[in-house]
Scaffold this motif. Structure first.
Motif, PDB file in Angstrom:
ATOM      1  N   PHE A 517      46.988  66.404  96.371  1.00  0.00           N
ATOM      2  CA  PHE A 517      48.128  65.511  96.895  1.00  0.00           C
ATOM      3  C   PHE A 517      48.373  64.418  95.961  1.00  0.00           C
ATOM      4  CE2 PHE A 517      47.504  68.110 100.705  1.00  0.00           C
ATOM      5  CZ  PHE A 517      48.844  68.791 100.882  1.00  0.00           C
ATOM      6  N   ILE A 518      47.251  63.677  95.482  1.00  0.00           N
ATOM      7  CA  ILE A 518      47.661  62.626  94.441  1.00  0.00           C
ATOM      8  C   ILE A 518      48.053  63.128  93.433  1.00  0.00           C
ATOM      9  CG2 ILE A 518      46.286  60.655  93.656  1.00  0.00           C
ATOM     10  CD1 ILE A 518      44.388  60.477  95.920  1.00  0.00           C
ATOM     11  N   ILE A 519      47.338  64.153  92.764  1.00  0.00           N
ATOM     12  CA  ILE A 519      47.872  64.643  91.587  1.00  0.00           C
ATOM     13  C   ILE A 519      49.231  65.035  91.539  1.00  0.00           C
ATOM     14  CG2 ILE A 519      47.464  66.652  90.086  1.00  0.00           C
ATOM     15  CD1 ILE A 519      44.541  66.190  90.644  1.00  0.00           C
ATOM     16  N   LEU A 520      49.803  66.059  92.640  1.00  0.00           N
ATOM     17  CA  LEU A 520      51.104  66.442  92.706  1.00  0.00           C
ATOM     18  C   LEU A 520      51.823  65.160  92.900  1.00  0.00           C
ATOM     19  CD1 LEU A 520      50.677  69.262  94.916  1.00  0.00           C
ATOM     20  CD2 LEU A 520      51.112  69.391  92.710  1.00  0.00           C
ATOM     21  N   LEU A 524      55.089  64.414  90.262  1.00  0.00           N
ATOM     22  CA  LEU A 524      56.471  64.298  90.744  1.00  0.00           C
ATOM     23  C   LEU A 524      57.155  63.105  90.291  1.00  0.00           C
ATOM     24  CD1 LEU A 524      56.704  65.574  94.574  1.00  0.00           C
ATOM     25  CD2 LEU A 524      58.236  66.211  92.451  1.00  0.00           C
ATOM     26  N   PHE A 525      56.183  61.780  90.184  1.00  0.00           N
ATOM     27  CA  PHE A 525      56.824  60.597  89.817  1.00  0.00           C
ATOM     28  C   PHE A 525      57.062  60.437  88.359  1.00  0.00           C
ATOM     29  CE2 PHE A 525      55.876  56.566  87.921  1.00  0.00           C
ATOM     30  CZ  PHE A 525      56.631  55.558  88.621  1.00  0.00           C
ATOM     31  N   ILE A 526      56.183  61.309  87.570  1.00  0.00           N
ATOM     32  CA  ILE A 526      56.330  61.343  86.138  1.00  0.00           C
ATOM     33  C   ILE A 526      57.458  62.055  85.673  1.00  0.00           C
ATOM     34  CG2 ILE A 526      55.466  62.510  84.026  1.00  0.00           C
ATOM     35  CD1 ILE A 526      52.543  62.074  84.970  1.00  0.00           C
ATOM     36  N   THR A 527      57.669  63.288  86.579  1.00  0.00           N
ATOM     37  CA  THR A 527      59.002  64.051  86.135  1.00  0.00           C
ATOM     38  C   THR A 527      60.436  63.674  86.531  1.00  0.00           C
ATOM     39  OG1 THR A 527      58.347  65.573  87.757  1.00  0.00           O
ATOM     40  CG2 THR A 527      57.233  66.169  85.628  1.00  0.00           C
ATOM     41  N   CYS A 528      60.039  63.063  87.774  1.00  0.00           N
ATOM     42  CA  CYS A 528      61.250  62.463  88.434  1.00  0.00           C
ATOM     43  C   CYS A 528      61.996  61.282  87.947  1.00  0.00           C
ATOM     44  CB  CYS A 528      61.522  62.683  89.959  1.00  0.00           C
ATOM     45  SG  CYS A 528      61.029  64.404  90.711  1.00  0.00           S
ATOM     46  N   ASN A 529      61.271  60.520  87.140  1.00  0.00           N
ATOM     47  CA  ASN A 529      61.420  59.343  86.728  1.00  0.00           C
ATOM     48  C   ASN A 529      61.262  59.059  85.016  1.00  0.00           C
ATOM     49  OD1 ASN A 529      61.622  57.233  89.292  1.00  0.00           O
ATOM     50  ND2 ASN A 529      59.806  58.583  89.617  1.00  0.00           N
ATOM     51  N   THR A 530      62.107  58.271  84.502  1.00  0.00           N
ATOM     52  CA  THR A 530      61.809  58.131  83.115  1.00  0.00           C
ATOM     53  C   THR A 530      60.968  57.289  82.744  1.00  0.00           C
ATOM     54  OG1 THR A 530      64.255  58.336  83.075  1.00  0.00           O
ATOM     55  CG2 THR A 530      63.458  57.345  81.050  1.00  0.00           C
ATOM     56  N   THR A 531      59.568  58.005  82.386  1.00  0.00           N
ATOM     57  CA  THR A 531      58.488  57.322  81.889  1.00  0.00           C
ATOM     58  C   THR A 531      57.916  57.888  80.678  1.00  0.00           C
ATOM     59  OG1 THR A 531      56.974  59.119  82.835  1.00  0.00           O
ATOM     60  CG2 THR A 531      57.764  57.414  84.331  1.00  0.00           C
ATOM     61  N   ARG A 562      60.478  73.339  90.729  1.00  0.00           N
ATOM     62  CA  ARG A 562      61.999  72.986  90.171  1.00  0.00           C
ATOM     63  C   ARG A 562      62.321  71.754  89.651  1.00  0.00           C
ATOM     64  NH1 ARG A 562      66.295  69.768  92.833  1.00  0.00           N
ATOM     65  NH2 ARG A 562      65.300  70.249  94.821  1.00  0.00           N
ATOM     66  N   LEU A 563      61.828  70.628  90.016  1.00  0.00           N
ATOM     67  CA  LEU A 563      61.940  69.292  89.697  1.00  0.00           C
ATOM     68  C   LEU A 563      61.196  69.281  88.333  1.00  0.00           C
ATOM     69  CD1 LEU A 563      61.953  67.508  93.039  1.00  0.00           C
ATOM     70  CD2 LEU A 563      63.992  67.764  91.561  1.00  0.00           C
TER      71      LEU A 563
END
Length: 739
Positions: A517-520, A524-531, A562-563
């Motif tokens: 869950f930490i990995i997911l 999600l943070f990486i793909t949903c934010n500009t990093t 999807r995200l």
């Protein structure tokens, strides 16, 4: 006028393409054994262009509006052509397509096949299959927008309603029926066949039988003036008329009767039945008048048997030939014997021993007897020691006819002298709203909190206040669309919360750990934010583990996918050549019509989001046929969010196809748009389909013509008057202007 040439082998079908702006005198299309279709003008003996694409003989052609041409082939397919390009291929038959017709209603087409079925196609997709004929379907004729006729090798004619019901069956022919044609402005029709006859049918009854001095009467056509043209195996075209002004001279009619009287009739291929010469009456029998049109009477003249037919209009018996015995009594229906859907010269019954079963042995006279015998023994698991015995049986029972010894009189122009072997309750939107896993007010895929994110300040896809319609001075800001439309907005914490909630229901070996869950959460943070970070291989493996959960609980994992698929490195990883088939195949599992709607929705949205990167675009285009055919299966779900996702997928394909100008792909996409338009009611889905349509036909006259031939313009007209949202009517009017 001209002797036109262009094929390298025999010509099997001819069709006139009506006049248009470019060719005011029309065109002539011919299909041949060389797999090609030649298109001729009336002024030149060589083809204007040649249509290539079929993989076997082109045996049927039909023309429609806007220059559309439909072809059928031994390769089991039909193809739709526009000018010099193949727009779409109709696949579904399992044997040769021997008859094709374009119906008056735009977008509807019929194909008849040696697989004994007829199929109705709308916008390139099979809408209905008509079954009932017991043998190969050979001809089709259109009666009206709602009815058509078919004829077949089972010697029957059937009248069908377009909705699927067989309304009537007509019997009269005694052998294969090859061709059927309808009188103008009438439901009467004519047929020709292998029993040497042209038959005229009026008010559902056979009103007249005209015998011809040729065994096979291959084709018939009723002209606009009511005259009937027939072509037969003797190489002669004959025209029959009811008009006294056009009737041939007495000399010509007498010459025809003389030719007819000298013809020979094989009783096995005619309607004369078993004949015992000793029981037949003499010539005095002809003094008695007949009782009906076409009545046949046999008489004995010495040891000869003559056949006569009664003509009601002339009140006399007309000699139609002499009946002869036949060698090769094992051969049936002029050498065309059907066995397991394929045609053979002979079908023998072989008894291996007295108490054992009988076996059927099909054989063509241009086959090798020993090879046929070997294959027969192999197929039926029989002892090879019988090889010489079976081969000798074949040779003895074919009366010495050997390889290459085929006759020309009975050479089927559809098959060639070697004889072709055919086949060598809507759910409501409420299903998603009160999510059975979450309850109302919590994470719901496709709910208002998960709508499409705005793409720009005046993006008409969002309907936000930033977009202002200007009816007074409308500008086409809708198409051609240049970039893919994606599904971006989400609440990652809600999705992860749902995933944790359902983790307890996962199989033990698929349960996610706290580390998972930490990995997911991290991916999600990486793909949903500009990093600048890139997801690691471990993160991608954990995501793959989650999306392989059972169907009942997998939907939050699909939402994460999807995200994430929008991230370039995730897109490259899942859509690369190495893993693309596994990835796309996994998503296809969720597009089953009987699957869960949440999974259908999120699989479609994931496919839409694949278009953001080159790897995803490449995969989507390579798998276009499979993905689109599966995606369209969910069109009847009745869920507006699924319809919007399906429309968006179609739109994204349109964007790609506009860039590469792939006309076959555009044809497929137009077909999907036309099909989905019929079931979708949500105006946002309609709007996206309109944008897709406009994008496809922008700057492409071929695509415009094809859209018109599919009847898309009549489908969308009603949306030109939609008041809200204004973008629907505005976009619709821009599309109609192009059409």
């Amino acid at each position: 006028m001209h002797c036109m040439s262009g094929h390298s082998n025999f010509v099997s079908c001819v069709c006139v393409i009506p006049s248009n702006e470019n060719y005011p005198r029309g065109l002539i299309a011919t299909g041949g054994n060389d797999h090609n279709i030649c298109i001729f003008t009336l002024d030149n003996t060589t083809p204007l262009y040649v249509l290539k694409g079929h993989k076997n003989t082109v045996c049927s052609l039909s023309s429609g509006k806007f220059g559309t041409l439909l072809s059928g082939s031994w390769d089991t397919t039909a193809k739709v052509w526009l000018n010099d390009k193949c727009m779409m291929t109709l696949q579904g038959h399992t044997a040769a397509v021997w008859a094709v017709k374009i119906l008056p209603e735009q977008g509807l087409m019929l194909t008849g096949s040696a697989d004994k079925t007829i199929k109705l196609w709308k916008a390139g997709r099979c809408e209905r299959t008509f079954t009932g004929h017991e043998d190969c379907v050979r001809g089709l004729a259109i009666l009206s927008d709602s009815e058509f006729l078919s004829c077949a090798n089972d010697a029957s004619i059937r009248r069908w309603q377009i909705l699927g019901e067989c309304l009537q069956i007509y019997y009269g022919h005694t052998n294969y029926i090859y061709s059927i044609s309808v009188f103008p402005h009438d439901k009467d029709f004519v047929t020709t066949g292998e029993d040497r006859t042209l038959r005229i049918w009026k008010q559902g009854e056979c009103a007249q039988i005209i015998r011809l001095p040729a065994q096979s009467v291959w084709s018939c056509c009723v002209l606009n003036n009511g005259d009937i043209v027939v072509g037969a195996s003797d190489g002669i075209i004959r025209v029959f008329t009811e008009s006294l002004e056009r009737t041939a001279s007495a000399e010509e009619i007498q010459a025809f009767e003389n030719e007819l009287s000298q013809a020979t009739i094989d009783p096995k291929t005619s309607d004369l039945g078993d004949i015992n010469v000793d029981d037949l009456p003499g010539r005095e029998h002809l003094k008695e008048p007949g009782t009906r049109e076409g009545q046949t009477r046999l008489i004995k003249d010495d040891r000869n048997v003559e056949a006569y037919q009664w003509s009601v209009s002339e009140e006399r018996w007309i000699k139609i030939g002499e009946v002869v015995g036949s060698s090769g009594a094992t051969q049936q229906t002029s050498g065309r014997v059907l066995y397991e859907g394929k045609e053979y010269d002979y079908v023998f019954t072989i008894d291996v021993n007295e108490n054992g079963p009988s076996y059927k042995l099909p054989y063509n006279i241009n086959d090798d007897p020993w090879l046929t015998a070997y294959n027969f023994l192999q197929k039926n698991d029989l002892n090879p020691m019988f090889l010489d015995q079976v081969a000798k049986f074949i040779i003895d029972n074919t009366k010495g006819q050997m390889l290459g010894n085929t006759g020309t009189e009975l050479s089927d122009p559809f098959t060639g002298s070697g004889r072709y072997v055919p086949g060598s309750s809507s759910e409501s939107n409420a299903v998603l709203a009160p999510d059975p896993f979450t309850g109302a007010g919590r994470y719901v895929p496709g709910s208002a909190s998960n709508v499409v994110a705005p793409l720009s300040g005046i993006d008409p896809f969002t309907g936000r206040s930033a977009y202002q319609s200007n009816n007074a001075k409308a500008e086409n800001i809708y198409f051609p669309k240049k970039e893919a439309v994606t599904f971006d907005q989400a609440n990652p914490s809600q999705i992860l919360g749902k995933l944790k909630e359902l983790n307890g229901d996962a199989p033990e070996e698929q349960k996610l750990t706290e580390d998972d869950f930490i990995i997911l959460e991290k991916i999600l943070f990486i793909t949903c934010n500009t990093t600048v970070e890139t997801p690691t291989a471990q993160q991608l493996l954990t995501l793959w583990k989650a999306i392989n959960w059972p169907e009942d609980i997998v939907f939050p994992a699909l939402d994460i996918l999807r995200l994430c698929i929008k991230h370039p490195s995730v897109n490259e990883n899942f859509c690369s050549e190495k893993d693309s088939i596994q990835f796309s195949g996994h998503l296809l599992k969720f597009l089953s019509p009987n699957g869960k709607q949440a999974n259908q929705l999120l699989a479609l949205r994931t496919l839409c989001n694949c278009f953001v990167s080159q790897a995803g675009q490449r995969l989507m285009m390579e798998q276009r046929d499979t993905l689109m055919s599966h995606a369209i299966e969910v069109k009847l779900c009745g869920n507006k969010n699924i319809h919007i996702a399906l429309a968006t997928l179609t739109l994204n394909y349109a964007v790609c196809l506009h860039k590469v100008n792939n006309i076959e792909g555009k044809a497929q996409c137009l077909s999907v748009i036309s099909t989905v338009m019929e079931v979708v009611q949500d105006l946002e889905a309609i709007f996206r389909l309109l944008v897709a349509l406009g994008t496809l036909i922008s700057d492409d006259t071929n695509a415009v013509q094809l859209a018109k031939s599919l009847g898309v313009d009549s489908q969308i007209k009603k949306y030109a008057s939609v008041s809200e949202p204004a973008k629907v009517s505005e976009c619709c009017r821009f599309v109609l202007n192009l059409l």
